[in-house]
Design a protein around this motif. Structure first.
Motif, PDB file in Angstrom:
ATOM      1  N   CYS A 116       0.823  -1.209   0.000  1.00 31.43           N
ATOM      2  CA  CYS A 116       0.000   0.000   0.000  1.00 31.43           C
ATOM      3  C   CYS A 116       0.857   1.258   0.000  1.00 31.43           C
ATOM      4  CB  CYS A 116      -0.944  -0.009   1.198  1.00 31.43           C
ATOM      5  SG  CYS A 116      -0.109   0.002   2.802  1.00 31.43           S
ATOM      6  N   ASN A 200      -4.573 -11.540   7.373  1.00 34.03           N
ATOM      7  CA  ASN A 200      -5.893 -11.137   7.845  1.00 34.03           C
ATOM      8  C   ASN A 200      -5.668 -10.368   9.145  1.00 34.03           C
ATOM      9  OD1 ASN A 200      -8.582 -10.783   8.380  1.00 34.03           O
ATOM     10  ND2 ASN A 200      -9.064 -12.954   8.677  1.00 34.03           N
ATOM     11  N   LYS A 239      -6.166 -16.783  -0.334  1.00 35.91           N
ATOM     12  CA  LYS A 239      -6.689 -15.420  -0.367  1.00 35.91           C
ATOM     13  C   LYS A 239      -7.803 -15.273   0.667  1.00 35.91           C
ATOM     14  CE  LYS A 239      -4.526 -13.064  -3.620  1.00 35.91           C
ATOM     15  NZ  LYS A 239      -3.449 -14.005  -3.812  1.00 35.91           N
ATOM     16  N   SER A 241     -10.911 -13.103   2.111  1.00 38.36           N
ATOM     17  CA  SER A 241     -11.891 -12.158   1.592  1.00 38.36           C
ATOM     18  C   SER A 241     -11.634 -10.785   2.205  1.00 38.36           C
ATOM     19  CB  SER A 241     -13.316 -12.630   1.915  1.00 38.36           C
ATOM     20  OG  SER A 241     -13.526 -12.649   3.321  1.00 38.36           O
ATOM     21  N   LEU A 242     -12.182  -9.742   1.583  1.00 38.47           N
ATOM     22  CA  LEU A 242     -11.955  -8.388   2.059  1.00 38.47           C
ATOM     23  C   LEU A 242     -12.517  -8.174   3.462  1.00 38.47           C
ATOM     24  CD1 LEU A 242     -12.696  -6.360  -1.202  1.00 38.47           C
ATOM     25  CD2 LEU A 242     -10.508  -7.183  -0.335  1.00 38.47           C
ATOM     26  N   SER A 243     -13.568  -8.908   3.808  1.00 39.35           N
ATOM     27  CA  SER A 243     -14.140  -8.805   5.144  1.00 39.35           C
ATOM     28  C   SER A 243     -13.339  -9.578   6.180  1.00 39.35           C
ATOM     29  CB  SER A 243     -15.582  -9.316   5.131  1.00 39.35           C
ATOM     30  OG  SER A 243     -15.610 -10.721   4.853  1.00 39.35           O
ATOM     31  N   TRP A 290     -10.832 -12.344  -4.875  1.00 43.17           N
ATOM     32  CA  TRP A 290     -12.136 -11.944  -4.332  1.00 43.17           C
ATOM     33  C   TRP A 290     -12.584 -10.649  -4.994  1.00 43.17           C
ATOM     34  CZ3 TRP A 290     -15.013 -14.863  -1.001  1.00 43.17           C
ATOM     35  CH2 TRP A 290     -14.362 -15.921  -0.334  1.00 43.17           C
ATOM     36  N   PRO A 292     -14.010  -7.052  -5.408  1.00 45.11           N
ATOM     37  CA  PRO A 292     -14.024  -5.902  -4.497  1.00 45.11           C
ATOM     38  C   PRO A 292     -15.397  -5.260  -4.331  1.00 45.11           C
ATOM     39  CG  PRO A 292     -13.101  -5.266  -6.603  1.00 45.11           C
ATOM     40  CD  PRO A 292     -13.325  -6.752  -6.675  1.00 45.11           C
ATOM     41  N   SER A 295     -19.024  -9.071  -2.023  1.00 46.02           N
ATOM     42  CA  SER A 295     -18.188  -9.720  -1.010  1.00 46.02           C
ATOM     43  C   SER A 295     -18.164 -11.237  -1.106  1.00 46.02           C
ATOM     44  CB  SER A 295     -18.661  -9.311   0.391  1.00 46.02           C
ATOM     45  OG  SER A 295     -20.016  -9.701   0.593  1.00 46.02           O
ATOM     46  N   THR A 336     -10.614  -2.556  -9.519  1.00 42.83           N
ATOM     47  CA  THR A 336     -11.330  -1.939  -8.408  1.00 42.83           C
ATOM     48  C   THR A 336     -12.147  -0.725  -8.840  1.00 42.83           C
ATOM     49  OG1 THR A 336      -9.388  -0.612  -7.849  1.00 42.83           O
ATOM     50  CG2 THR A 336      -9.631  -2.725  -6.723  1.00 42.83           C
TER      51      THR A 336
END
Length: 425
Positions: A116, A200, A239, A241-243, A290, A292, A295, A336
């Motif tokens: 990031c 995570n 991978k 998930s985003l949650s 996953w 974006p 979900s 995204t």
């Protein structure tokens, strides 16, 4: 003299008056019978030429046109028009190409990641290099001994500062990239090489050739806090998930598992931990992504014997779609900013392919690599994609568009964290 009407010359049309006085009436009387359509035509023609008048003299000017219509139009709300979306130009050639010598050409490894903080990490043999995309500087993070290496996986932590590195000897090291300092070594969990990693929050999940998936809490000394057991061969894709609620894992056993974050056991003794066991791929499943913007939507890609991209509803375990790509699927990334999916391939064209979701219509193909693409990584702004292949090149593609600089506040350039380290090339 009050009974006299004096014509107003400025309000009269003398040409029309002359026409009417010298023959217009006679011509009108001599016209024979005609069809109704002909009459309608003559009526419209007369109106267009202003010839349907009967008066010759005019005694006053016409009143000026009313401003009511103008006022009404001026103050009426503007009609909203739907903005026309401009077509995005997708360059089919890499924006930048860097050398990646000594890259391990192994389909099952994950040797590339993008933080990031806009720093690309790539493992070349026993060494991990960092390339700062903001200024193009390169630094060396680590070089492992032959008894430990080669490096088999890299994964940035969510903070963009710390990075996990997996090795062939089953160890996992945690490094601080800002100080190039080794923080700790995770060992005792895996017995064989660690080929896949994902974070995570403070949990680092590792997958290895020993078929095990281990949750490691990097904050505590006894880091092994859970095990997922189900695969029968090497775990090459991981991978979250985003949650952070679901974990997808793919293996060389052609299986795709969906796990819950609360279902890991301490010793892996539970033989039915998974939410879904998906068996529709006919080759190794490494490529996982996953969505974006939805979900519970997961994309997976199969190896040489499968060559398919499959889309799954991870809530129900239902397969939503399957697309035969015609070649080995090595990596997947979602756009995204748009409903698009990017896939990286092996033999025979070694291309990147952009698909429109949900129709899965092919939008573009990007060529440049001359050997199978091993991994892809996406920039933090979501526009640029990096790909590394067995041809020992690292290529950067503006496949998802370009950042819009208008309306965004300018941010000061971050100070290079490795200014005191000599550059490699």
């Amino acid at each position: 003299m009050l009974d006299r009407f004096i014509p107003n010359r400025s309000a009269m049309d003398f040409d029309f008056a002359h026409y009417m006085l010298t023959g217009g009436k006679v011509e009108k009387q001599n016209v024979g019978p005609c069809s109704p359509s002909r009459q309608v035509y003559r009526k419209h023609l007369a109106e267009a030429l202003n010839m349907n008048r009967s008066r010759i003299l005019a005694f006053r000017n016409k009143a000026p046109p009313s401003e009511e219509k103008y006022i009404q139009e001026s103050f009426s709300p503007a009609r909203k028009t739907k903005p026309v979306k401009m077509m995005r130009r997708i360059s089919q050639f890499a924006e930048r190409t860097l050398d990646a010598p000594d890259i391990v050409d192994d389909f099952y490894l994950n040797l590339l990641d993008w933080s990031c903080n806009n720093v690309v990490a790539i493992a070349l043999g026993n060494t991990v290099y960092l390339w700062d995309a903001s200024d193009g500087s390169i630094s060396e993070l680590l070089t492992a001994e032959d008894s430990i290496g080669p490096v088999t996986s890299v994964r940035w932590a969510p903070d963009g500062r710390h990075i996990a590195v997996g090795f062939s000897n089953s160890h996992v090291q945690l490094w601080d990239s800002s100080t190039t300092r080794l923080l700790r070594t995770l060992q005792g969990g895996h017995r064989l090489r660690v080929s896949s990693l994902d974070w995570n929050e403070h949990i680092l999940t590792t997958g290895g050739m020993d078929c095990m998936i281990i949750n490691n809490d990097v904050r505590i000394r006894s880091h092994n806090v859970g095990v997922y057991r189900g695969h029968g061969q090497e775990v090459c894709g991981l991978k979250w998930s985003l949650s952070g609620r679901q974990l997808a894992s793919g293996g060389n056993d052609n299986l795709l598992y969906i796990w819950s974050n609360s279902m890991a056991s301490l010793n892996g003794s539970n033989s039915n931990q998974w939410l879904h066991r998906l068996e529709e791929h006919s080759a190794a499943v490494k490529a996982l992504a996953w969505c974006p913007f939805q979900s519970n939507l997961l994309a997976s890609g199969g190896g040489v014997g499968d060559q398919c991209i499959k889309l799954w509803n991870t809530t129900t375990g239902a397969r939503l779609n399957s697309v035969d790509t015609g070649s080995q699927v090595c990596s997947l990334l979602w756009n995204t900013h748009e409903s698009e999916l990017l896939s990286a391939h092996g033999f025979s064209e070694h291309q990147l392919t952009l698909w429109k979701y949900p129709s899965m219509v092919k939008i573009a193909e990007l060529h440049g690599h001359t050997s199978r693409v091993l991994s892809m990584a996406q920039s933090s702004d979501g526009f640029t994609v990096a790909s590394v292949a067995g041809d020992e090149t690292l290529r950067f593609w503006n496949v998802f568009g370009t950042p819009r600089s208008q309306g965004k506040p300018r941010t000061e350039k971050k100070q290079e964290p490795f200014a005191n380290i000599p550059r490699i090339r």
